[in-house]
Each structure stands twice: as C-alpha cells, then as structure tokens.
Design an enzyme around this catalytic site. Sequence first.
Site, PDB file in Angstrom:
ATOM      1  N   HIS A  21       0.795  -1.258   0.025  1.00  0.00           N
ATOM      2  CA  HIS A  21       0.011   0.008   0.037  1.00  0.00           C
ATOM      3  C   HIS A  21       0.895   1.278   0.071  1.00  0.00           C
ATOM      4  O   HIS A  21       0.699   2.000  -0.843  1.00  0.00           O
ATOM      5  CB  HIS A  21      -0.701  -0.085   1.196  1.00  0.00           C
ATOM      6  CG  HIS A  21      -1.643   1.375   1.619  1.00  0.00           C
ATOM      7  ND1 HIS A  21      -3.076   1.125   1.665  1.00  0.00           N
ATOM      8  CD2 HIS A  21      -1.313   2.532   1.673  1.00  0.00           C
ATOM      9  CE1 HIS A  21      -3.399   2.607   1.638  1.00  0.00           C
ATOM     10  NE2 HIS A  21      -2.272   3.199   1.906  1.00  0.00           N
ATOM     11  N   GLU A  22       1.865   1.454   0.947  1.00  0.00           N
ATOM     12  CA  GLU A  22       2.618   2.460   1.198  1.00  0.00           C
ATOM     13  C   GLU A  22       3.513   2.487  -0.189  1.00  0.00           C
ATOM     14  O   GLU A  22       3.743   3.662  -0.630  1.00  0.00           O
ATOM     15  CB  GLU A  22       3.572   2.491   2.239  1.00  0.00           C
ATOM     16  CG  GLU A  22       2.544   2.427   3.691  1.00  0.00           C
ATOM     17  CD  GLU A  22       1.916   3.753   3.783  1.00  0.00           C
ATOM     18  OE1 GLU A  22       2.317   4.810   3.148  1.00  0.00           O
ATOM     19  OE2 GLU A  22       0.965   3.738   4.380  1.00  0.00           O
ATOM     20  N   ASP A 213     -27.925 -44.973  -4.429  1.00  0.00           N
ATOM     21  CA  ASP A 213     -27.313 -45.282  -5.854  1.00  0.00           C
ATOM     22  C   ASP A 213     -28.497 -45.441  -6.977  1.00  0.00           C
ATOM     23  O   ASP A 213     -28.410 -46.460  -7.580  1.00  0.00           O
ATOM     24  CB  ASP A 213     -26.369 -46.355  -5.743  1.00  0.00           C
ATOM     25  CG  ASP A 213     -25.148 -46.018  -4.767  1.00  0.00           C
ATOM     26  OD1 ASP A 213     -24.823 -44.870  -4.642  1.00  0.00           O
ATOM     27  OD2 ASP A 213     -24.609 -46.981  -4.290  1.00  0.00           O
TER      28      ASP A 213
END
Length: 416
Positions: A21-22, A213
């Site tokens: 972010h920075e 089944d």
Amino acid sequence: MSFAFGVALFALGILVSVSLHEAGHMLTAKAFGMKVTRYFVGFGPTIFSFKRGETEYGLKGIPLGGFCKIVGMTPQDDDVEPGDEKRAMWRYPVWKRTIVMSAGSITHFGLAIFAAWLAAMTFGLPNPDFPRDEQQIRAEPAVIAIQDCVLPDTTYRECAAGDAASPAGAAGLRNGDRITSINGTPINNYGELLTTLRATTPGSAATIGYERDGQPGTTETTLATTKRPPIDNPDGPVTEVSALGVGLVLSTPGLVSYGPVEAVGATSTFIGDMAVATAQALQRLPEKIPALWTAITGGERDIDTPISVVGASVLGGEAVANNAWEIFIMLFISLNFFIGVFNLLPLLPLDGGHIAIAWFERARSWVYARLRRPDPGRVDYFKLMPFTYVVILIGGVFTLLTITADVVNPITLFPR
C-alpha cells in the site's frame, strides 16, 4: 503448531499488503516527480535502513504497517527544503495527487482481484447459485449426512457420553442416501423432512424410505428426542421434537472452479458482490458497537460483528489448522478489499480525506473563477485538525473494542 503457523502467516500477509500500500504511494509519487524522503516497513525503533538516491528505505521494530514520507503533502507542511518548492505534493495538479493518494487502495484492490482470480482457477469461488437462505435450503433434496449423535437441545457442542446415537445411523442409513418417505408420508425435499419429523411423536418407531445409488429401500428405526424451536420461528419457544440424527448434504457445490478465461468473469462477479457486501457492512458499523460491548462483557459473540487484524489472524490460524486454505485466502481477499474501501472514505487522516479536500479546492476555484472572484487558495489543514482528532479518537476506540473482543471472546469458525 499449525494454528500458530497460520496466525503468523496471515499476519505476515497483512504486513506485506500494507507495505505494498505504502509502496503504491511512493512509486506513483516518484513517477510524477514528487520528492519521497522515507519509506519504512513497520513503526518504532529502526532495525536497519539505507539510502538510495533521495529516499531512505528501512525496517522498523514494530511490524504493524508502514509509511512513506512525501514532501509537502499540504501547504502547511514545513518539510520542504529550499529548491524543492516545485516538488511539494500540494503544488501538483489535482488528478496527479488523486492518483498518488488512491494508489494505496488501488494496491489493495489489485491484491484482492489477483488472489480471487487465482482462487477461481484452484479451489474455486463461492457458487452464485448456492442456497443462501432458509427457504432455499429447505427446497434442497433430502440427501443426508449421518451425525455422530443427537444433541439434547439447540446448544452446539461435541458429542458426549449419554447423548443419543443417531437413529439414521442405527438403521443402517449412509451418507448420501436420499430420504423419500417417513411412515408412508412422501418426502420431496429437506423442508418436508423437517416438517414430517416435527409431526411425528418423539421416541416412536418410524419406517424410513430412502434411495441409494438409484435403488429404493426401507428401514426401521426409533426416533430420538431433542428440543427445537418452531420451524417457521427460530426465536420461538423450544419444545420436544423427533430427531433422525442427520444433516443436509447440499446438491449445489459451495465453490466452483473455472478456467483462466472464465475466471476473469467469475472474479468480476465475485468482486462486485463483495463491493456491495462491504458497503452494507460499513453502513452497519455503528449498530455493531453494542454487540461488541456485549461480547466483551460476557455475552455471546455475534459472528457478524467486526473483527480486528488480531481476530482476522486468529481466523487465518484456524483455517490453516483445519486445512481450510480456501477460507484463509477468502479472509485475505476480504480484508484487502475492505481496507481498500475504508481508506477511501472522505475523512482525514485517511487517504480519501486528502482526495476529497483536493477536489473540493478544485471545485471551489472553478466556482470562484466563474463568479470572477479571486481564487480562495488552499484549504487550511490546521483548521481541520479538531475534526481529524475526532476521527482518530473514534477510530482508536473502535479498534480497541474490536481487539479486546477478539482477545476475550473471539469469533471461531471451527468447534474447539
């Protein structure tokens, strides 16, 4: 050990996200010619640093985020050295400042989108057709999963000595069987299974029709007794009812995987849904404060209450400990997207506050020019400091509440 590893790994993921972010701020500022003097990961005492060009890079001792220093973010900043006046951030066009200030959130969005795209091609994204409300769940075919026991009431816990065994298991039913009738009453879906059981005397014998089944069959069992509220009123009075000791196996998969091209569209849909959910969550934040306080003072923790970075890391640890990596990645995606949106709110000291002021100045200058009046100039940030302090105070109290709740009464995704 796996829990601690998961906590550390998620915390590391958050630290990397915030550091990127920075870095987004720094790289865009440098690209426009602004002067960036410092970029550090963490806070507190410096562990090491080095200088490359005009920028000092380094690592701090407290790994809780990071920061970069752009010279002259506001006209009131006194960090502009002689000769650097033209490189002060506040002197740049508003669109350039907007890009620099939004670059952090854009980085979070990019991480969330990329992680979601990878998830779509691996373990999958949430199925949009997955049943999400009680009505849809009851419409599902009554395909069962045998439970280990029948709990005596609505309190969830592990099975203990003295709990009734599952009548379905005792009758020889298996996971994946579809219940077709109870005492001759046809069962077409899970809702009809619940309704029919509630109409049957607790502890009585029952003939169960099922399909396995593709082949039909019947079996005999004695129904157990438990306590439940009315089907149509979960908050209603609890009474004794019959129980078969089964859960529902949903016919619709919860996650769907895609190829690389199809994953693009699925990711777009997923991120769009997340944007709506995030907006709704932000709107509900004020009403969640009492619920957080209830959790801190001994009440039950609402799973819908906000969590802190501490709580998110704990959930990440739980996910790893239970080999649920899809939950780990979804937490990472959600947190990055939320941080990206939250940081764009038009409040100081958030990036969105600086963006809002920049565009307010631009709009005000445009209006004054049309009125043939002198440009009023830049906003005085000092006059906004009281409002900024209020935002910081509220944010600090809210953060303290969520961290406290996550420590004393954490949200859990798996039974402990």
